[in-house]
Enzyme design. Sequence first.
Site, PDB file in Angstrom:
ATOM      1  CB  CYS A  76      -5.032   5.778  -5.932  1.00 17.72           C
ATOM      2  SG  CYS A  76      -3.837   5.828  -4.545  1.00 17.72           S
ATOM      3  CG  HIS A 144      -1.209   5.046  -1.625  1.00 18.62           C
ATOM      4  ND1 HIS A 144      -2.101   4.269  -2.015  1.00 18.62           N
ATOM      5  CD2 HIS A 144      -0.046   4.498  -1.203  1.00 18.62           C
ATOM      6  CE1 HIS A 144      -1.753   2.942  -1.594  1.00 18.62           C
ATOM      7  NE2 HIS A 144      -0.360   2.983  -1.488  1.00 18.62           N
ATOM      8  CG  HIS A 197      -9.291   1.472   3.804  1.00 18.09           C
ATOM      9  ND1 HIS A 197      -7.956   1.099   3.655  1.00 18.09           N
ATOM     10  CD2 HIS A 197      -9.913   0.177   3.794  1.00 18.09           C
ATOM     11  CE1 HIS A 197      -7.743  -0.430   3.950  1.00 18.09           C
ATOM     12  NE2 HIS A 197      -9.067  -0.776   3.871  1.00 18.09           N
TER      13      HIS A 197
HETATM   14 ZN   LIG Z   1      -4.031   4.542  -2.843  1.00 20.48          ZN
END
Ligand SMILES: [Zn+2]
Length: 378
Positions: A76, A144, A197
């Site tokens: 984050c 997130h 990610h």
């Molecule tokens: Zn995060």
Amino acid sequence: MSTRIQRRVLADGREILFFQDADSPVQTIAEDPRPAEQRPVGGQLRFDLLTGEWVAVATHRQSRTHLPAAAECPLCPSTPERPTEVPAEDYEVVVFENRFPSLGPKQGSVPADPGPAFAEAAAESALTAPAHGRCEVVVFSSEHNGSFADLDTRRARTVIDAWANRTAELSELPGIEQVFVFENRGEEIGVTMNHPHGQIYAYPYVTPHTMVTSARAVAHRRETGRPLMGDILSFERTSGERMVLESAHFSAFVPYAARWPIEVHIVPHRQVLGIDELDEAERDDLARIYPEVLRRIDGLYPSPTPYIAAWHQAPVNCADRSAEWMHLEITSPRRAEDKLKFLAGSEAAMGAFVGDVSAEETAARLRAVSTVHEDGAR
Ligand SMILES: [Zn+2]
């Protein structure tokens, strides 16, 4: 390329790159406020004489972050109270060297086959090399919660540009033989951080899988004068039975001999060796079709499906460039709403897969998914 890049160095010396669309305001990136620290020296490669494969041993990874809550997430954006891996209040797409890499931080070559050296002197040293290479983390969004499938076309395009940039640059590093861009999604397949990610491994050797597929591509080219993937693409497009989606520049299909309960290959219509060779129109097209395929996979069940998305790019020093053809493979072990396929004896020990569903059936289910959705409605 319209994507803007800013480079910085983190407190422990790792490189970090910020990728931004040209039309968004230049982002302010702070100095990494964390104290300077020494990076771990890195792991070891051990050569398996039985299979001829290198195995990376990275014991230092045991201490890595495991499923942190949003308030502890290292991916984050940073806040004044809590510096993270990304020293900025906001960002679009960011790539940095993995803090707990399986390969690297040192770079260099490893022998292709230490077998003869071992035969000469049966010593550990002949079978051991530093874990040369580089591992990077690619963060798709500062949000997130979410996933690649939720990215809008513009953001997906920025991620594709980041992959292209990394493929080209990592291929130039000393000793790198293969650049592997991938995403693991879902705790079921070992994801240790939920923040959207992916990762990149730059290996100092050609991976076992690519050794096999590359040799077959070279043999096919020699025998027929044509690239193997071109023939597979024609076969799938002509049949149509296993096709999931077709766009101007890509086809997405379930391969004829699918191994996994869910498996989709996305193949560019033009022969390219890596993501970095895709042109502007192809990248724009991919930014539409790839999230669409992922949304269809997620639409199969009421909850998101774990998957591995793996870019099969040509080795850096491939034997025959005219034989190679990059593609993406998305696979999932999910075979029912609450069931996963486990790799048992035949698959795990022999590498011999036994499929549970037919490729044609999977393709039909994926075609039938309606992806008309609002954000967060899945
Ligand atoms: Zn995060």
